[in-house]
Structure formats: C-alpha cells, structure tokens
Design a protein around this motif. Structure first.
Motif, PDB file in Angstrom:
ATOM      1  N   LEU A 255      -0.611  -6.317  -0.236  1.00 44.47           N
ATOM      2  CA  LEU A 255      -0.437  -5.960  -1.642  1.00 44.47           C
ATOM      3  C   LEU A 255       0.948  -5.364  -1.862  1.00 44.47           C
ATOM      4  N   GLY A 256       1.476  -5.577  -3.069  1.00 41.47           N
ATOM      5  CA  GLY A 256       2.850  -5.180  -3.354  1.00 41.47           C
ATOM      6  C   GLY A 256       3.028  -3.741  -3.789  1.00 41.47           C
ATOM      7  N   LYS A 257       1.953  -3.120  -4.285  1.00 40.66           N
ATOM      8  CA  LYS A 257       2.059  -1.764  -4.816  1.00 40.66           C
ATOM      9  C   LYS A 257       0.874  -0.923  -4.359  1.00 40.66           C
ATOM     10  N   LEU A 258       1.117   0.386  -4.238  1.00 36.95           N
ATOM     11  CA  LEU A 258       0.032   1.296  -3.894  1.00 36.95           C
ATOM     12  C   LEU A 258      -1.055   1.265  -4.963  1.00 36.95           C
ATOM     13  N   SER A 259      -0.657   1.121  -6.224  1.00 35.53           N
ATOM     14  CA  SER A 259      -1.646   1.059  -7.305  1.00 35.53           C
ATOM     15  C   SER A 259      -2.559  -0.164  -7.152  1.00 35.53           C
ATOM     16  N   SER A 260      -2.016  -1.260  -6.612  1.00 35.32           N
ATOM     17  CA  SER A 260      -2.852  -2.444  -6.360  1.00 35.32           C
ATOM     18  C   SER A 260      -3.890  -2.142  -5.284  1.00 35.32           C
ATOM     19  N   ARG A 307      -7.175   3.602   9.164  1.00 38.60           N
ATOM     20  CA  ARG A 307      -6.320   4.451   8.324  1.00 38.60           C
ATOM     21  C   ARG A 307      -4.903   4.400   8.901  1.00 38.60           C
ATOM     22  N   HIS A 308      -4.252   3.265   8.732  1.00 40.86           N
ATOM     23  CA  HIS A 308      -2.983   3.013   9.424  1.00 40.86           C
ATOM     24  C   HIS A 308      -1.785   3.243   8.515  1.00 40.86           C
ATOM     25  N   GLY A 309      -0.864   4.091   8.953  1.00 43.14           N
ATOM     26  CA  GLY A 309       0.381   4.279   8.212  1.00 43.14           C
ATOM     27  C   GLY A 309       0.295   5.385   7.180  1.00 43.14           C
ATOM     28  N   ASP A 310       1.297   5.433   6.314  1.00 43.79           N
ATOM     29  CA  ASP A 310       1.468   6.473   5.302  1.00 43.79           C
ATOM     30  C   ASP A 310       0.645   6.122   4.068  1.00 43.79           C
ATOM     31  N   LEU A 311      -0.475   6.826   3.871  1.00 45.58           N
ATOM     32  CA  LEU A 311      -1.420   6.483   2.812  1.00 45.58           C
ATOM     33  C   LEU A 311      -1.856   7.722   2.045  1.00 45.58           C
ATOM     34  N   VAL A 312      -2.362   7.522   0.845  1.00 45.41           N
ATOM     35  CA  VAL A 312      -2.896   8.629   0.062  1.00 45.41           C
ATOM     36  C   VAL A 312      -4.395   8.752   0.339  1.00 45.41           C
ATOM     37  N   HIS A 313      -4.914   9.958   0.182  1.00 46.90           N
ATOM     38  CA  HIS A 313      -6.294  10.237   0.561  1.00 46.90           C
ATOM     39  C   HIS A 313      -7.288   9.361  -0.198  1.00 46.90           C
ATOM     40  N   ALA A 314      -6.997   9.041  -1.453  1.00 51.14           N
ATOM     41  CA  ALA A 314      -7.959   8.337  -2.310  1.00 51.14           C
ATOM     42  C   ALA A 314      -8.340   6.957  -1.781  1.00 51.14           C
ATOM     43  N   VAL A 315      -7.491   6.333  -0.965  1.00 44.79           N
ATOM     44  CA  VAL A 315      -7.791   4.979  -0.494  1.00 44.79           C
ATOM     45  C   VAL A 315      -8.407   4.963   0.906  1.00 44.79           C
ATOM     46  N   LEU A 316      -8.538   6.110   1.544  1.00 50.30           N
ATOM     47  CA  LEU A 316      -8.980   6.140   2.934  1.00 50.30           C
ATOM     48  C   LEU A 316     -10.473   5.888   3.074  1.00 50.30           C
ATOM     49  N   PRO A 317     -10.871   5.083   4.058  1.00 55.72           N
ATOM     50  CA  PRO A 317     -12.296   4.920   4.350  1.00 55.72           C
ATOM     51  C   PRO A 317     -12.834   6.144   5.078  1.00 55.72           C
TER      52      PRO A 317
END
Length: 446
Positions: A255-260, A307-317
């Motif tokens: 995906l191209g964007k975090l919002s996606s 949970r790989h790489g630099d991510l925001v909490h809201a998307v984490l499993p």
C-alpha cells in the motif's frame, strides 16, 4: 558496505535497511560505475533521467540477486529494487513462520506456489521470489499485453521459465483467477496495485510534498490509477478472499499510504479476520511503503513478522508472544518448572531439556480452574486413571482423523525469563489465558 542489512546466518537474503551505497555498488558493477558522476565537493546522481534509474535497478538485480537481464519499455514503470525486495522478503518470513512444522525457519525443500497480481513489464516480484527460492513457483497476471510481452522476455532471459508462468487477464475477471490458472490452492497472493484513484488524486499527492519526487515516474495510466486506488484494489481481493478463504494461506498487498493500511485493517476487523500481519517496507530514509497480509488459517506468524517495521499502534494485530520474568532464576530452574507445569495438563507436550525449549498442543483450554476441577472429578469417577494427549504420543500414522488444535505454543526458558510464542489457534484470549496460568506456575512460592 553491504546494501542489505545483516541477519543471522540462515542462507537467506536479508532486508534492505539502508539507502543504497552508490560508491559500493560502483565497485561491484562497472556499468553503474560508468554512470556515477562525482566531484571533489559532492556526489550526485540524476534520478530524473530514466536511463539512470533503469541502470540502478539492473545493477542491483545483477549484484544482489544474480539476475543479469532486464528490458523495459520507455512507457512503463521501472521498479526500484529495495522496497520491492523487502516485500518479497516479508512474504518469505510470513510463510516460514507459519508452517505446520512450527520450525520458524526457512525450509529449502518446501514447495510454495504464489500469485503476483499485476506483474508489470519487469516481472520484478516473480523474478526476486524465484531467484532466491528454487522450490517456489510463481504465477503472474496482468491486464496489459504490452507489459506482459516484456515480462515474459525478462523471465526467459533470466532462465526462470520453469518457475514463473504468466497469463493475460481482464479487469472484469476474478482478481484471483484460480480456475483460469488451473490452481486448487495457493500459498500466497501478492500485489503492488495502482496507488491513485485518478490523475487529480495523483497530482494532489505530488503537490502535497515539500520536495519534488526523488526519481522520475515512467508509469502508464493502468499502472498508476484504478477505481478506488490501492484501497479499492485490495478490497476486491478481500471480497474474493471471503469466498476462497483457506484455499490461499496468505493474502498480501503493498500500500502507498499509512492511511490506506489503516482502512484495510479496519475492514479486516469488520469481517472478524484476526489473523493478520502488517509491515512498513521502508528501505533507507526516503521511500516508505506499507504491507498487509491476512489468513483464514490458524497458524500465527512470529511477532516480529506480524508487527514488522515502523508502525502505529492502531494497525497492530494482537501480540503473538509474551515474556514471563523469573528474576534471579536460572535456565535449568525455569525449564524444570515449565516442564512440571505442562506435564500436569491433558496436552501434547514435547520438552527438550538440552535447549530448554518445548512445544505444546492442546485441543481445548484444560488449564482453567473449571477444567482442573472437571479433570479431578473425572479422575475420581474412573478410579484415578487419566488418559492425556501426552500419553497418546505422536501420530502413529494409522489414518485416524486429526484432532483440531485449539492452541499451540513454543516455550523457551532462559536465565530470568521464559518466552512464550503463539504458534497456532483462533482465539487470542486462549493464548493469554495459557500465559497467565504459566506465569502463576513460575512465580508461585514453593
């Protein structure tokens, strides 16, 4: 300095973690050295020149993957290698850490069949996947005959025709054309879909950046734009996955964007799909892309993969691992406590004292207070005789139907801590409950 980050010796190519070291690449490839322009004060490379962009891709493919041939038309995307390799590498990790063997390691003998939706003119993903894993077979589709002609040429010129098969499809055909490809099952699906919904959307994306794009874009309209952009494209895959379900082990997308990514994760939760994984596919300090994968199976990827790489909490499993602290206690002590606690349960349990590692499988929650009371009552009713999974041993190959596994975990004891890795199961709360029981057993006073 190596272009790739370092990982433990596993005979696998690691992720790209840093920006490409152009000086190092020039030392390894004379074709790239001829392009690099240097001065005493500064070093610059004009990535607005499509020829330079193509040579960088060709040089990295040659030096890092032994892919010696790539031919592209002027009016199709030239794929930068690092982020694309990171996507392939992440899929490898997804499969390696969700195998029936529970090994968490690359199995060179495992035969894998994957599908790349939208191979483009380069066929970059099938080339990277097949060249690094000889037992992988990749099917690829595209709606553009012009791109497909070049893709076939690139597959053939790199000697990978036995591993990669390409097919033309249409926009109104099933996005995962199992029947057309004559496939019953797939280990994975991957796609790098068009990111934008329209030319206005694409232009707005460029206008919203403080700086001009670092490299020229040679992509055609069908490579850059589709109804709904990347979210719309991936939602089509999601809809078909709800029908195919476990016929594909992992459905994945870039995906191209975090919002996606946030929108897709929200849709997965809406459909009560809890076994999913996310990644930030950044390679160096410039381009960031995101990836998502979901599965209808119950094999759980290792936490650093899910949970790989630099991510925001809201998307984490949900986390697939827990650490239980046992201060001041040795590996031997912790291992004995773990082994003793598991031997009291009606589970299949294998413990290797030498490596302080064990694997447990349970058909149900047998560690709750209610389950323990029932076990005690049943034991009294049967004269104290207890038959457990551990008593039954391993599958004797007599053809009996396999009992479903409600929870499987790997437990590793070491000085002052015990690591619990969720291997299998549909219910996260069952995993949490088991960890709670084990913690009580390890921290209870004698």
């Amino acid at each position: 300095m190596s272009q790739l980050s370092q990982t433990p010796a596993t005979n696998q190519k690691p992720y790209y973690a840093q920006d490409v070291d152009f000086e190092d690449l020039a030392k390894r490839d004379p074709d790239w050295a001829a392009i690099c322009k240097t001065s005493k004060q500064t070093k610059w490379i004009d990535f607005q020149d499509p020829k330079i962009l193509l040579q960088l891709t060709k040089s990295l493919l040659k030096c890092d993957f032994n892919l010696t041939s790539l031919d592209l038309p002027d009016d199709r995307l030239c794929p930068p290698v690092p982020v694309r390799w990171n996507y392939v590498r992440w899929i490898q990790d997804l499969l390696d850490t969700t195998s029936d063997s529970y090994s968490d390691r690359y199995d060179a003998a495992r035969q894998v069949v994957g599908l790349d939706i939208g191979v483009g003119a380069s066929a970059i993903y099938p080339l990277l996947a097949a060249s690094t894993r000889t037992e992988w077979r990749i099917a690829g589709t595209d709606v553009d005959q012009h791109s497909l002609d070049y893709a076939r040429q690139n597959v053939e010129s790199n000697g990978l025709s036995k591993q990669i098969k390409l097919a033309l499809t249409t926009t109104d055909a099933p996005i995962i054309p199992m029947e057309a490809l004559r496939l019953e099952e797939l280990d994975f699906v991957m796609t790098n879909p068009p990111f934008y919904t329209s030319e206005a959307d694409m232009q707005a994306s460029y206008n919203g950046k403080n700086m001009a794009p670092s490299a020229v874009c040679t992509g055609s309209v069908n490579e850059m734009i589709c109804p709904g952009g990347d979210v719309g494209f991936v939602l089509r895959i999601l809809e078909q996955s709800l029908q195919l379900r476990e016929k594909v082990q992992w459905y994945t997308a870039m995906l191209g964007k975090l919002s996606s990514l946030q929108q897709i994760v929200a849709k997965l939760k809406e459909h009560e799909i809890t076994n999913f994984a996310v990644t930030c596919l950044q390679a160096g300090h410039k381009t960031k892309r995101w990836g998502v994968g979901w599965s209808f199976g119950d094999l759980r990827p290792r936490i650093d993969v899910a949970r790989h790489g630099d991510l925001v909490h809201a998307v984490l499993p949900n986390p697939s691992a827990q650490t239980i602290a046992v201060p001041l206690m040795s590996t031997e002590w912790a291992g004995k406590k773990v082994d003793a606690a598991l031997k009291e349960l009606d589970v299949r349990w294998q413990w290797r004292a030498g490596s302080a590692t064990g694997v447990m499988e349970a058909t149900e929650n047998v560690w709750s207070r209610a389950a323990r009371r029932k076990k005690k009552f049943d034991g009294q009713q049967s004269g104290g005789k207890d038959v457990s999974m551990a008593d039954e041993g391993e599958d004797d190959g007599d053809g009996e139907e396999e009992v479903p596994v409600a929870l499987a975990v790997k437990i590793v004891a070491s000085d002052e801590k015990v690591e619990v890795r969720w291997l299998r199961g549909a219910d996260h709360m069952v995993f949490v409950s088991f960890c709670g029981m084990l913690k009580r057993a390890l921290t209870a006073h004698e």
